[in-house]
Design a protein around this motif. Structure first.
Motif, short mmCIF file in Angstrom:
data_model
loop_
_atom_site.label_atom_id
_atom_site.label_comp_id
_atom_site.label_asym_id
_atom_site.label_seq_id
_atom_site.Cartn_x
_atom_site.Cartn_y
_atom_site.Cartn_z
N LEU A 38 0.80 -1.23 0.00
CA LEU A 38 0.00 0.00 0.00
C LEU A 38 0.84 1.28 0.00
O LEU A 38 0.51 2.23 -0.72
N PRO A 39 1.91 1.37 0.80
CA PRO A 39 2.72 2.61 0.75
C PRO A 39 3.26 2.90 -0.65
O PRO A 39 3.21 4.04 -1.13
N SER A 57 -8.20 9.62 5.16
CA SER A 57 -7.17 8.66 5.53
C SER A 57 -7.37 7.96 6.86
O SER A 57 -7.74 8.58 7.86
N THR A 58 -7.12 6.65 6.84
CA THR A 58 -6.91 5.89 8.07
C THR A 58 -5.52 5.24 8.07
O THR A 58 -5.08 4.72 9.08
N PHE A 59 -4.86 5.25 6.91
CA PHE A 59 -3.54 4.64 6.81
C PHE A 59 -2.70 5.35 5.76
O PHE A 59 -1.96 6.27 6.07
N VAL A 64 0.10 10.44 0.19
CA VAL A 64 0.19 10.75 -1.24
C VAL A 64 1.15 11.91 -1.46
O VAL A 64 1.20 12.86 -0.67
N LEU A 65 1.92 11.84 -2.53
CA LEU A 65 2.93 12.86 -2.82
C LEU A 65 2.30 13.96 -3.68
O LEU A 65 1.69 13.67 -4.72
N THR A 66 2.46 15.19 -3.25
CA THR A 66 1.91 16.33 -3.99
C THR A 66 3.01 17.31 -4.35
O THR A 66 4.10 17.29 -3.77
N LEU A 121 6.54 9.65 9.36
CA LEU A 121 7.13 10.55 8.37
C LEU A 121 6.10 10.93 7.30
O LEU A 121 6.02 12.09 6.88
N SER A 122 5.31 9.97 6.86
CA SER A 122 4.31 10.27 5.83
C SER A 122 3.21 11.17 6.38
O SER A 122 2.56 11.91 5.63
N ALA A 123 3.01 11.13 7.71
CA ALA A 123 1.99 11.99 8.33
C ALA A 123 2.41 13.45 8.32
O ALA A 123 1.59 14.33 8.61
N GLN A 124 3.66 13.74 8.01
CA GLN A 124 4.12 15.12 7.92
C GLN A 124 3.84 15.73 6.55
O GLN A 124 4.04 16.93 6.35
#
Length: 343
Positions: A38-39, A57-59, A64-66, A121-124
């Protein structure tokens, strides 16, 4: 992944998927099997050229990269549960994987440990967070070190408000998928101790058979399975109280019950804390034990006349969560942050 039969409302829409959608349907139908991928899948999406991206989002959606100039707003339903505070219970009772994979669950804690770093890290990546409850807001601060604004999920107030027209009948009601963490077994054990009180459980799920065995010899506990949407407001409106024994991040079912003017007896943790006002629209119990729930039901019965008298007030208080109000608040939030952004 996208299975058209699961999303009939998207029939005339263009749906963009990740590379996971090229896998055989047997995998796409059991997305739990795709967990390690998934990542990579979410990071493969191309979102160039957008002014605003909203992730729900829950996970992985938050990851997602913007583009640098894009405003990314994350509506967070919860920080990933099986990485953080409830991973033990998740492994014990909440993981929906095929039985033949059960022996591999012993490797999952190590995987979760490794994934926590990626999750943090992705949550940032999002620029702004919306939490779906006060409870989730606290979890976002604790695990992601991010601030957020609370906007509770929408309720179809117009549909459920019709339930207030119903006369009260002598039963309690609970609603949801019959799975372990929903704690329907707690309800059954409690009403076995209260054999003269009636309980109706709405929903289907893998625990149906075991719950029926647990409720044997008690004719006042009924399992009615699936109830059509058109009939649900009347059923909730007729109930003396709605029972909500589980810990949920937000909890839409109790909001639906409150929209019919029916009070809620709820476990005093999670999303119910921001929804239930003790003594006005419901009663709390602090321990998930039959004894504590019995005491809460007794407390409710001592105040039942007050709840009946306040029925219209209880209902009117829920109108603020109506779908149209949610949409308006969400749009204003996006507009405000987009206009004030420096992107």
């Amino acid at each position: 992944v996208y299975l058209p039969e699961n999303f009939p409302f998207l029939e005339n829409r263009i749906v963009h998927t990740s590379w996971l959608n090229t896998l055989p349907k047997m995998f796409r139908k059991r997305h739990q099997l795709l967990f390690p991928l998934l990542p990579s899948a979410i990071e493969s999406l191309n979102l160039e050229g957008f002014d605003v991206v909203i992730s729900s989002s829950t996970f992985v959606a938050k990851a997602v990269l913007t583009s640098p100039e894009t405003l990314h707003i994350c509506y967070c339903h919860t920080p990933t549960r099986y990485f953080w505070d409830h991973w033990q219970s998740f492994l014990k009772e909440g993981l929906n994987i095929p039985r033949f994979l059960e022996p591999f669950k012993r490797f999952f804690p190590a995987i979760f440990t490794k994934m926590r770093s990626w999750d943090f890290l992705s949550a940032q990546r999002p620029d702004v967070y919306i939490a779906n409850s006060e409870y989730v807001q606290k979890r976002i601060v604790k695990y992601y070190r991010r601030e957020s604004t609370v906007l509770r999920p929408p309720v179809n107030f117009k549909r459920f408000s019709t339930g207030i027209l119903e006369e009260k009948e002598d039963f309690f009601v609970a609603l949801g998928r019959l799975i372990p963490y929903k704690k329907f077994d707690l309800l059954v054990k409690t009403f076995q101790m209260l054999p003269q009180k009636k309980l109706i459980i709405v929903g289907k799920g893998p625990e149906m058979a075991s719950l029926k065995i647990l409720s044997a010899n008690n004719p006042h506990i009924s399992f009615v399975g699936f109830v059509p949407d058109a009939e649900l407001p009347a059923l909730l409106g007729k109930a003396r109280a709605f029972l909500f024994p589980q810990l949920e991040d937000a909890g839409i079912a109790p909001a639906e019950a409150l929209s019919t003017g029916t009070p809620v007896i709820a476990f005093a943790q999670g999303g119910s804390e921001g929804l239930i006002q003790e003594g006005f629209n419901g009663i709390f119990f602090k321990k998930q034990t039959p004894e504590d729930l019995c005491n809460a039901i007794q407390k409710f019965e001592n105040m039942e006349n007050i709840f009946i008298k306040n029925r219209k007030k209880i209902q009117r208080d829920m109108e603020k969560y109506a779908t149209e109000n949610f949409e308006k608040s969400f749009f204003e939030f996006v507009k405000k942050h987009y206009e004030s952004s420096s992107f």
